[in-house]
Each structure stands twice: as C-alpha cells, then as structure tokens.
Design a protein around this motif. Structure first.
Motif, PDB file in Angstrom:
ATOM      1  N   LYS A  86      -4.669  13.612  -1.229  1.00 54.22           N
ATOM      2  CA  LYS A  86      -4.710  13.406  -2.675  1.00 54.22           C
ATOM      3  C   LYS A  86      -4.632  11.930  -3.041  1.00 54.22           C
ATOM      4  CE  LYS A  86      -2.607  17.817  -4.078  1.00 54.22           C
ATOM      5  NZ  LYS A  86      -1.424  18.441  -4.732  1.00 54.22           N
ATOM      6  N   LEU A  87      -3.992  11.150  -2.181  1.00 57.11           N
ATOM      7  CA  LEU A  87      -3.834   9.723  -2.450  1.00 57.11           C
ATOM      8  C   LEU A  87      -5.056   8.916  -2.041  1.00 57.11           C
ATOM      9  CD1 LEU A  87      -0.132   9.235  -1.265  1.00 57.11           C
ATOM     10  CD2 LEU A  87      -0.988   9.869  -3.521  1.00 57.11           C
ATOM     11  N   ALA A 102      -3.201   0.516  -5.959  1.00 54.52           N
ATOM     12  CA  ALA A 102      -1.997   1.162  -5.429  1.00 54.52           C
ATOM     13  C   ALA A 102      -2.052   1.293  -3.912  1.00 54.52           C
ATOM     14  CB  ALA A 102      -1.820   2.537  -6.060  1.00 54.52           C
ATOM     15  N   SER A 103      -3.236   1.153  -3.326  1.00 55.11           N
ATOM     16  CA  SER A 103      -3.370   1.290  -1.876  1.00 55.11           C
ATOM     17  C   SER A 103      -4.513   0.420  -1.392  1.00 55.11           C
ATOM     18  CB  SER A 103      -3.635   2.749  -1.485  1.00 55.11           C
ATOM     19  OG  SER A 103      -4.979   3.101  -1.791  1.00 55.11           O
ATOM     20  N   THR A 104      -4.590   0.267  -0.078  1.00 60.49           N
ATOM     21  CA  THR A 104      -5.692  -0.488   0.534  1.00 60.49           C
ATOM     22  C   THR A 104      -6.756   0.477   1.065  1.00 60.49           C
ATOM     23  OG1 THR A 104      -4.478  -0.553   2.629  1.00 60.49           O
ATOM     24  CG2 THR A 104      -4.232  -2.444   1.163  1.00 60.49           C
ATOM     25  N   TYR A 105      -6.922   1.613   0.371  1.00 60.23           N
ATOM     26  CA  TYR A 105      -7.873   2.633   0.820  1.00 60.23           C
ATOM     27  C   TYR A 105      -9.283   2.058   0.958  1.00 60.23           C
ATOM     28  CZ  TYR A 105     -11.087   6.592   0.526  1.00 60.23           C
ATOM     29  OH  TYR A 105     -12.115   7.471   0.757  1.00 60.23           O
ATOM     30  N   LEU A 106      -9.714   1.234   0.001  1.00 57.05           N
ATOM     31  CA  LEU A 106     -11.076   0.700   0.057  1.00 57.05           C
ATOM     32  C   LEU A 106     -11.258  -0.195   1.281  1.00 57.05           C
ATOM     33  CD1 LEU A 106     -11.754  -0.183  -3.707  1.00 57.05           C
ATOM     34  CD2 LEU A 106     -12.507   1.813  -2.413  1.00 57.05           C
ATOM     35  N   ILE A 144      -1.999   3.420 -10.095  1.00 54.83           N
ATOM     36  CA  ILE A 144      -0.607   3.594  -9.688  1.00 54.83           C
ATOM     37  C   ILE A 144      -0.017   4.850 -10.330  1.00 54.83           C
ATOM     38  CG2 ILE A 144       1.706   2.597  -9.991  1.00 54.83           C
ATOM     39  CD1 ILE A 144       0.504  -0.136  -9.490  1.00 54.83           C
ATOM     40  N   ILE A 145      -0.453   5.162 -11.548  1.00 59.67           N
ATOM     41  CA  ILE A 145       0.048   6.355 -12.234  1.00 59.67           C
ATOM     42  C   ILE A 145      -0.317   7.616 -11.447  1.00 59.67           C
ATOM     43  CG2 ILE A 145      -0.231   7.775 -14.314  1.00 59.67           C
ATOM     44  CD1 ILE A 145      -0.482   5.201 -15.901  1.00 59.67           C
ATOM     45  N   HIS A 146      -1.546   7.668 -10.922  1.00 52.85           N
ATOM     46  CA  HIS A 146      -1.975   8.815 -10.109  1.00 52.85           C
ATOM     47  C   HIS A 146      -1.088   8.963  -8.883  1.00 52.85           C
ATOM     48  CE1 HIS A 146      -4.712  11.519  -7.915  1.00 52.85           C
ATOM     49  NE2 HIS A 146      -4.509  10.744  -6.871  1.00 52.85           N
ATOM     50  N   PHE A 147      -0.764   7.866  -8.225  1.00 49.62           N
ATOM     51  CA  PHE A 147       0.092   7.914  -7.039  1.00 49.62           C
ATOM     52  C   PHE A 147       1.503   8.367  -7.406  1.00 49.62           C
ATOM     53  CE2 PHE A 147      -3.358   5.622  -5.273  1.00 49.62           C
ATOM     54  CZ  PHE A 147      -3.240   5.664  -3.905  1.00 49.62           C
ATOM     55  N   CYS A 198       0.830  -1.206   0.000  1.00 54.46           N
ATOM     56  CA  CYS A 198       0.000   0.000   0.000  1.00 54.46           C
ATOM     57  C   CYS A 198       0.866   1.259   0.000  1.00 54.46           C
ATOM     58  CB  CYS A 198      -0.919  -0.002   1.218  1.00 54.46           C
ATOM     59  SG  CYS A 198      -1.856   1.528   1.430  1.00 54.46           S
ATOM     60  N   MET A 199       0.693   2.091  -1.034  1.00 50.62           N
ATOM     61  CA  MET A 199       1.551   3.268  -1.195  1.00 50.62           C
ATOM     62  C   MET A 199       1.232   4.357  -0.175  1.00 50.62           C
ATOM     63  SD  MET A 199       1.809   3.380  -5.386  1.00 50.62           S
ATOM     64  CE  MET A 199       3.200   4.517  -5.482  1.00 50.62           C
ATOM     65  N   ILE A 200       0.001   4.415   0.316  1.00 51.00           N
ATOM     66  CA  ILE A 200      -0.316   5.376   1.382  1.00 51.00           C
ATOM     67  C   ILE A 200       0.417   4.979   2.661  1.00 51.00           C
ATOM     68  CG2 ILE A 200      -2.149   6.395   2.771  1.00 51.00           C
ATOM     69  CD1 ILE A 200      -4.074   5.986   0.510  1.00 51.00           C
TER      70      ILE A 200
END
Length: 548
Positions: free
Chosen positions: A346-347, A495-499, A354-357, A226-228
């Motif tokens: 923003k993340l 790109a992350s485990t935000y969900l 992944i491009i957005h991150f 997870c990028m966050i």
C-alpha cells in the motif's frame, strides 16, 4: 560566375538576389541520394526516427536493436503486405546505433528543459526532491534524483537527473553533485521544501549529513527518512522462538535450492504429490517482501518439505519441523508477514503523500492493538493459516504459543511507535481536512488564523474539497496563499524513496553486463520521465540522415 549564369542558365539571369537565397534555402532542405538526384526530406520519416528511438529507451533495450531487429522485421512486414515497391521508404529510416543514441540524447535534453521550466514556473516556485544512490553492474555509484512540484491543477512527480559518483559516496560528494546541477540549471535552493533519503548515517547525520547540508541552503526544507525503509526496520524484532523458526526455514530452503540436483528432485517430488507449487522461494534480506513470500510458500509445501528431508537423510533439519508447536508458529509467521506485506504494498506507488502513509500506518497500528486484545481472549480468527490449522487439530491455543504471539505483537507496536512518533502533527491534520471540527483555530499559527477562518466558512471551498482529490483541492486554492503555502509543506515532500528504488530497477535493465560502459542518464530519463519530448519541434531542427 556571371558568365556561367548567362551562358548556361540564361532563364535565371534576370532574377534578383532574393530568388537565389530562396533556392539556397530549398537546397539545404534537400539531400542527395545515390543516383545523384535530389530528394525532398521526408519529415514523417524523421518523426518515425524519434518515435522508434523513444520506444527503445522506454522499453530499456539496447540501441542496436533498431538496426538488428526492428528495421529488418519492418522490411519483412512491409514487403510481405505492400510489396517490394514500398520497401525503399522503410530503407530510408535510420536506426543505427549512433543515430538512436543521438535521438535519445536530443529527447532527453528536451525533457530536461521542460522539467526545469515547469519547476521555475510552478506556483510559489516551490518543490521537493528525493535522492538515493546505488552501485551498478560496473561498480559505478549512480545517484538518482526525482522532483515533485505543482503543475497545472495538481502535483507532478518527475525524474530530475542521474549522475555518477566517481569515488566516495559521502554527504559532501552527493551535495557537490546537487549544487552543480542546481547552479547549472539556475534552480534556487530557497524554494526547496522537502528532501527524502534513505537511512544511511552519511545522509541523516545531524552535523555532517546530507539533509543537514541541504537545510543549510534551504532553511524551510523538511527532511524525511524514507517511511517504507523505517517500516521495514520496525518489523525486524521477534521473540527468540519465532526467530529460530525463521532461521530454520532459511536453512531448509538453502539446502533444497542451493544444489541443482536437490532442486530438480524436489520439483519432481512435488509433481508426484500433486502439490500446488513445485519450488520454494529464496529468502533475500534486502527485498522487503521476501520474508513473507518465503514463509507463505514454505507453509503451503511443508508436508512435501518434510518428506524430502526424510528421503535425503537430513534428520537434523527434519526434527525441527516435527517439534511441538512448529506448524502453529510457522503458520503465525506466514500470516503476520502477509499482513505486513499488504501494508508495504500500500505504501508503494507514485503520487503518495505523507498523509497517505500516516493514514495507513495508523490503521495498521490500530489493527495490531486489536489483535492483541483478541489473542488475549484466545481469538486467532484474524490469522487465517493459524486459525485453520488450529481448527483442524481441534486443540486449544497453547499458552506458550499465545505468549510468543502477544510478545511479538507488543514489540511490533512499540517499534512502529518508535519509528513513527509524528503521525498526528497539527499541520497534517489541517491539510487532511481543514473543515473538520477537530481542528481548532487556537492550534493555527496566529499570523494565518484570520485566513483559516475565512477558509472554514467558504462554502465554495467546502464543495471543492468534497469533489476533488486532496492535492487538486489545495493546488486550486489560490485565494488563500498563506494556508496554501502551509499545505505545500505537507503535500510536496516525498514520504519515501520509492521512485529512486524503481529507478534502480530500470538501471539494472538499461546498464547490464553487455552494456556496462553506457552513460545512462539520457536513456533513464526517457524511460522514467512522465514528460513527453516535443518531437515535432526536434524534427524541425534536424536534417534527416540515411541509414548507414
């Protein structure tokens, strides 16, 4: 029976068997009321049963609210506006606890069937998923999983399933639950193109970790931490003087907030001093935005805090606040964490690739490098609070403070580059803009070079790239299958485990102390799913029931 028919129902004695079968079917679609007469099933009423139950699930409310609040209030409204004659129709609506639970279960199953069907029918059958586990209010470990796949002309994110990890939460336990679900639903592992998880050793382990086990079944799957979470880890390093400032702020906040009396006295004092705020904020290490919010609020109330510490006789804490460079260092910390929180926000959100991150992280690293150049020249205008405080004091930037700021910015840059070493891989560059002059054909795998050259010289594709979003462009580019598959390896993985993290927030509302024995999967699926249940189809398969 024949004698009974001829004697009591002579008008039907000559009818054939088809007539009686039709009467039987008609009878099954009817229900007997209290008076002994038959009443035709109210299809619209059953439709309402489902729609109200769905709203209860979406708002994450107890199932009993239908019978204890919604129905009584509806009766009052109907009787008040339309008169008591209309009330019997509302009475027919069944919103008991069991009825709502059954309706939610039916809709949950229908949503799951639709999602599984869409995954299997997606172009190339490719998909990616994210997993995370957390402990709920009853100390049960809940595993959540979300999936991303192509649907129509874009990429869709959807809730996949939730289950309980009965004992341990090792990689083997999580993998067992995943395999059970995939096997039961007939989902092929070879179509997995990405798996995103948090950074626990049991998940990222190179030999026995969960991602390694997934890759053993899905050789083309791309594992992602997870990028966050990585970004939050990269922001933890401080020079010792700044770390001491943060620790002191935490102690002062705890002193004021921990006791009810101190909290009330501080609130009244802030009112008397006409302060902009009336309370400080607690620092919570597990909340990624907490540090910046605490420091910003503390800086705004710093004079009120000093006055309160003086009144309460906490001179050992007060002397920290009056030390040289305290206010300047506090202002810098509030500013830099505000910048970090802005990037963190923003993340967040659905649909981020992944491009957005990578774009946002590259931009932040470039800003950190620029800030270092400015601070070296004595320019601190990008730090609003520090700049304002410095202008008001009419002093030159202290050399020690300047050194601390530069040390922090340099360490922040190094940590960001250490946690994100792969911000410029070739596949991402191609997917971001296949028509860019910076993308040379010699960097493309030889097997798809000819197809890539055709794409670069396709004027219709160039027009579509300018008109559509990035995901819509690549999903609609079916004429270049090999390039599309490469693009899906970049766009499909989470790109992350935000969900999952937002799902755990919903879990806290759904399964609380009053509902600690609830089986949450049906409620959480109806609450978090984008896919809508096919209520009209469910109505056709269900006989209406009267309220209990």
């Amino acid at each position: 029976m024949k004698l009974h028919l001829e004697k009591n129902h002579a008008e039907y004695a000559g009818r054939d068997m088809d007539f009686f079968k039709q009467q039987e079917q008609k009878l099954k679609r009817q229900k007997l009321d209290e008076g002994g007469s038959f009443q035709q099933q109210n299809t619209a009423g059953v439709q309402v049963f489902f729609e109200v139950s769905l709203e209860i699930a979406k708002e994450q409310k107890p199932h009993t609210i239908g019978e204890t609040l919604i129905k009584p209030c509806t009766l009052l409204i109907v009787e008040g506006i339309f008169g008591k004659a209309a009330a019997p129709k509302v009475e027919q609506v069944s919103l008991s606890n069991n009825t709502v639970q059954h309706r939610i279960h039916d809709m949950s199953e229908d949503i799951k069937l639709q999602v599984i069907s869409e995954m299997k029918e997606a172009p190339f059958g490719l998909f990616a998923f994210q997993n995370d586990e957390s402990t709920d209010v009853s100390s049960c470990s809940q595993l959540l999983s979300f999936v991303r796949y192509v649907k129509g002309n874009d990429i869709k994110e959807e809730f996949l399933f939730s289950t309980t990890l009965e004992t341990t939460t090792t990689a083997d336990d999580i993998m067992q639950k995943m395999v059970q679900f995939f096997d039961a639903e007939g989902i092929p592992w070879e179509n997995v193109r990405g798996v995103c998880t948090d950074g626990a050793p049991s998940i990222l382990g190179s030999k026995l970790g969960f991602q390694t086990k997934v890759k053993s079944l899905a050789s083309q799957a791309k594992g992602n931490h997870c990028m966050i979470h990585r970004y939050a880890l990269s922001c933890k390093t401080f020079p010792q003087p700044l770390q001491e400032i943060l620790e002191t702020v935490t102690k002062i906040v705890n002193f004021i907030k921990a006791g009810a009396l101190n909290s009330r006295l501080f609130k009244e004092m802030c009112k008397d001093m006409s302060a902009e705020h009336e309370a400080l904020l607690y620092y919570t290490a597990v909340r990624w935005l907490s540090k910046g919010n605490v420091l910003s609020r503390f800086f705004e109330l710093r004079e009120e805090v000093k006055h309160f510490l003086d009144i309460r006789g906490k001179h050992e804490l007060l002397q920290h606040c009056e030390a040289g460079q305290w206010n300047e260092q506090l202002a810098y910390l509030a500013d830099i964490f505000e910048q970090q929180n802005q990037l963190n926000l923003k993340l967040h959100g659905r649909g981020n690739t992944i491009i957005h991150f990578q774009d946002n992280l590259r931009g932040f690293i470039a800003k950190v490098q620029n800030w270092q150049r400015k601070v070296n020249k004595g320019n601190i205008s990008m730090f609003e609070r520090l700049s304002e405080f410095h202008d008001n004091s009419e002093k030159e930037l202290d050399s020690l403070l300047k050194a601390n700021i530069l040390e922090h910015l340099e360490s922040l840059e190094m940590e960001l580059l250490r946690y994100f070493p792969d911000l410029d891989d070739i596949e991402t560059k191609i997917v971001r803009n296949p028509f860019s002059s910076n993308v040379g054909v010699d960097t493309i795998p030889e097997a798809i070079q000819d197809e890539f050259l055709d794409l670069q010289n396709d004027s219709f594709a160039k027009d579509a790239f300018e008109e559509k979003s990035l995901t819509e462009f690549w999903v609609g580019l079916r004429g270049y299958p090999n390039i599309c598959k490469m693009a899906m390896r970049v766009l499909l993985p989470f790109a992350s485990t935000y969900l999952c993290e937002s799902g755990f927030s919903a879990l806290l509302n759904i399964k609380n102390k009053q509902r600690n024995r609830l089986q949450v999967e049906d409620d959480i699926r109806c609450s978090l799913s984008v896919t809508k249940p096919r209520i009209s189809k469910l109505v056709q398969n269900l006989q209406a029931q009267r309220s209990h």
